[in-house]
Design a protein around this motif. Structure first.
Motif: not given
Length: 357
Positions: A244-248
């Motif tokens: 979720s962090v990588a894709a934000a």
């Protein structure tokens, strides 16, 4: 023999590892809670107008500037803390209110395991510069400390209090019962009437002026199996928090957009104030005023840009100092050498010899 009785361990994970692209951003989840608490406490909504990132606060899959949540802290710390403070904010929280991060507490095997994974995935809600440090005590208990780069912020006392109380709420939610901490450490001076903080944390052992904010849990609470433990789901949520962090998608604040325009403008040679102002659809005078409002200036930003470019060109290319001076906008190599000595205290050869950063 239970070997856990005979050692002391410390677990710390830097959320900045692998999260360089997210530097200076936070998940919007906590900001949503703060805004709701401020409005419920009587904050005039008009004071939120123009705060960068708030217009898209309800969107999923974004990161907002850390400066946004700090500005919100400034706005809500008065009204919200006059009517309940940390408790008022967290009573608005429901499981999932902090995204996937708070579910990590529900499905871990023990509270100790929950804090370990929550520490590792803290960037799912916080700036990569924030850290949780979990230290196992000699008696088997554990202390959870929060480290944030906000000590000089005027609202650091309320931020520290809230971060500590949030840990207690997360622990109690995971355990399915109210947990009484062994002690609580807060970095600021004791208020004239500290009783409300003792009631907030459920312990008389609230100590002040102790450095970093922290909360200590008993061994029985740290090691007790959590009622909804699900190892398979815990592994899935751990990976989801990472993804979720990588894709934000970071939502740029005004200063971020300025930096982006400045960087793109430099490809055609040293950027001019008029040129950058036009790209931002404002007058040069307005641009200079906005920079002053951000605590910087055109001269400082141009100097910082030149320094970054010089550093990169010296480390990553074989261009001569004369060529670099011309590319970056210095009158000649002597002017560039003087600037490098001012920035670093030594000449360009030392930078070039040190290789890529």
């Amino acid at each position: 023999m239970d070997r856990r009785r005979h050692f002391r361990w410390e677990f710390m994970v830097s959320s900045a590892m692998g999260d360089g692209a997210m530097k200076g951003t936070v998940s919007p989840h906590l900001t949503r809670l703060l805004v709701r608490a401020g409005i419920a406490a009587g904050l005039d909504r008009s004071r939120l107008a123009g705060v960068p990132g708030l217009a898209v606060l309800d969107e999923d899959g974004i990161r907002i500037p850390t400066a946004t949540i700090l500005r919100v802290w400034e706005l809500v710390s008065g009204p919200a803390w006059e009517t309940g403070g940390s408790d008022r904010v967290m009573e608005l929280w429901r499981p999932g209110g902090l995204g996937v991060w708070d579910y990590l507490f529900a499905v871990s095997g023990t509270l100790g395991e929950a804090f370990q994974v929550a520490s590792r995935r803290l960037t799912a809600i916080a700036d990569p510069a924030d850290r949780l440090v979990v230290t196992r005590e000699d008696d088997g208990g554990a202390t959870v400390s929060w480290q944030g780069p906000y000590r000089d912020h005027p609202d650091y006392p309320v931020i520290a209090e809230f971060a500590t109380y949030m840990m207690l709420v997360m622990a109690s939610s995971g355990a399915g019962r109210r947990i009484t901490p062994v002690r609580v450490h807060l970095p600021h001076r004791s208020p004239a009437a500290p009783r409300h903080l003792m009631e907030l944390f459920g312990t008389r052992r609230v100590e002040f002026e102790t450095g970093e904010p922290s909360i200590t849990f008993a061994r029985a609470d740290i090691e007790a199996p959590l009622p909804r433990a699900d190892p398979a789901l815990a592994a899935i949520l751990d990976d989801h928090a990472r993804l979720s962090v990588a894709a934000a998608r970071p939502v740029l604040g005004w200063l971020d957009r300025f930096h982006s325009v400045l960087e793109s403008a430099v490809t055609g040679g040293p950027p001019g104030l008029d040129q950058v102002a036009a790209r931002l659809a404002m007058s040069p005078r307005t641009l200079q005023r906005r920079l002053r409002d951000e605590g910087t200036s055109w001269r400082e930003e141009l100097e910082s840009l030149r320094r970054r470019r010089v550093d990169r060109l010296l480390r990553e290319t074989t261009l001569s100092v004369d060529s670099i001076a011309a590319r970056v906008g210095f009158t000649d190599s002597r002017a560039l050498r003087r600037a490098i000595h001012r920035w670093y205290g030594h000449g360009p050869a030392a930078i070039r010899a040190s290789g890529p950063s």
